[in-house]
Every structure is written in C-alpha cells, then in structure tokens.
Enzyme design. Sequence first.
Site, PDB file in Angstrom:
ATOM      1  N   MET A  36      20.400  42.477   5.804  1.00 34.57           N
ATOM      2  CA  MET A  36      21.207  41.883   6.884  1.00 34.57           C
ATOM      3  C   MET A  36      22.548  42.581   7.006  1.00 34.57           C
ATOM      4  O   MET A  36      23.168  42.592   8.052  1.00 34.57           O
ATOM      5  CB  MET A  36      21.434  40.383   6.633  1.00 34.57           C
TER       6      MET A  36
ATOM      7  N   SER B  97      25.938  31.964   6.048  1.00 37.60           N
ATOM      8  CA  SER B  97      24.590  31.711   5.554  1.00 37.60           C
ATOM      9  C   SER B  97      24.042  32.931   4.825  1.00 37.60           C
ATOM     10  O   SER B  97      24.365  34.057   5.162  1.00 37.60           O
ATOM     11  CB  SER B  97      23.670  31.369   6.729  1.00 37.60           C
ATOM     12  N   CYS B  98      23.215  32.691   3.807  1.00 33.62           N
ATOM     13  CA  CYS B  98      22.562  33.786   3.084  1.00 33.62           C
ATOM     14  C   CYS B  98      21.254  34.178   3.744  1.00 33.62           C
ATOM     15  O   CYS B  98      20.560  35.070   3.276  1.00 33.62           O
ATOM     16  CB  CYS B  98      22.282  33.384   1.642  1.00 33.62           C
ATOM     17  N   LEU B  99      20.870  33.478   4.787  1.00 33.84           N
ATOM     18  CA  LEU B  99      19.596  33.779   5.424  1.00 33.84           C
ATOM     19  C   LEU B  99      19.834  34.196   6.862  1.00 33.84           C
ATOM     20  O   LEU B  99      19.044  34.139   7.712  1.00 33.84           O
ATOM     21  CB  LEU B  99      18.668  32.557   5.364  1.00 33.84           C
TER      22      LEU B  99
END
Lengths: 159, 99
Positions: A36, B97-99
């Site tokens: 990400m 958020s980590c997601l």
Amino acid sequence: MTDSGTEKPRSLSVICSKGSFDMAYPGLILANAARMAGVDARLFFTFWGLDIVNEKKIDHLHLNLVGNPSAPVPAMIAGLPGVEALATAQMRKEMERLEIPPIREFIEMHEDAGAEIYGCQMALDMFKLTKDDLVPQVKDVLTAMDFMDMSEGAQIIFV
Amino acid sequence: MSLENIQTDAEGYLANREDWSEELAQELAASMGVSLTDEHWKVLNTARAIDAESGSSPGLRKISKRSETPIKAIYKLFPEGPAKAIAKIAGIPKPKSCL
C-alpha cells in the site's frame, strides 16, 4: 521509496513460519502495508506457515491457546476439546466486525496488490505436499537459498 | 492554490485541507506521474467521502469496497503506493488503517 532516485527502492521479505490463525495475520498485514505504501513485498511460507497457503487448511486455521501466556482462558481450560475452536470462532467474528479480511481473501488481496507469494520446498517435502496442494496465489516453490537471493537488499521480517 | 504555494507536512500530505481543489488534485497527481481519469476520481471521491463522514482517512480495503473498484484495479490506477497516493491527491491525512 526514495525521492532522489539514486538509492535502491525499498523492498520487504516476510518469512511466515507459524500456521496458527493468530500468527497468520502479522506477516500478511505487514506485507500488505508495504504494498500500500509502494514498497515491493514478497512472502515465504515455511514449516507450519505453509498451512496458511494450504488449500485444505487456509479456511480452518486455529488460534493457538495452549502454551500461549496471552490466552484469554486458563491453561487448564485452553487444552480442553473445542475450546480453541470456540475462541477462534469468537475471534473471527470480532475481526469481521473490524473489517479485517478472512485469510483466503487476504491472500487474494496480496496477489492483486502485487506481493509475491512463495512456498518452501523443504517444508513441502516434509509434509509430503506439492505445489498443487497450495492455493493458486502461490507463485512458485523455492529453496531457502532462492529466497535469500531474491531478498538481496530487502528488509527481512521473520514471523 | 497551485502546487508551488501549497503547504504539506513532512511526508507530503496536504497541511491545510481548505487548500484542496480539483485542479490541485490534477497537479498533485501529475507530479506523481498519474493523469486522472473518471476511474481515478471515483476512487478519490470515495476516499474523501469516507474521510468526511467518519473523520478518519480510510485504508485501501474500505475505499475498494465502497467505490466498487477491485484492489487490483486500484493498484493499476495508482501504481506507486496507492494508499499514500490516494490520500495525498485527495487532500486527506495519511490513512490510519492498516488495511
């Protein structure tokens, strides 16, 4: 990721060696976070960690309560039949509430995100498995040396 | 506000969200080598909407689900670190958020 363009881009190698439900997530979350953030990531599943990408086991991983000092129940209770299954079900529910994906979906997310997933040759041999026993997101089966070679310059995390 | 006179924090996120405009987003995207299409905007607007509603900058999974854009497609739209790129271009803080 660097701005100067002269340094090598960051890269992360995660080694997953444990197959319990709770120990599957740390490695997956870190590799996903890397992607990400634009960091290359690859995962190496070895020994019990192979369960995480084993087609027959991926949906049935269990919490590890016995011998776990952080277990929410006393050690005597933790070993009783069905207790780990109950605790796992409880945790799955809680994770669903927090929108943390189930492991199979998370592995799919990794492939979609461009993280590379590898199985450990020696662990496969030991458990008498072949690549066909693993989920399709596993790109290849490697020796530890192969993985070291492709991790040159990478940061390595062992779970 | 254009790229030359906006303020960002040390990591490159917009310091003052009032500075954000669609034109600035185009410029920010261009500086990252991304040229914004309708598909990009769907993702960016979703991220902005979630941030406005919840007060917390969303992670990729939430943006993907809400905008009905698969994770894979988001990585195609924003190839270099989509979670960071989306937040920067959308003018919202670094995702919590980590997601």
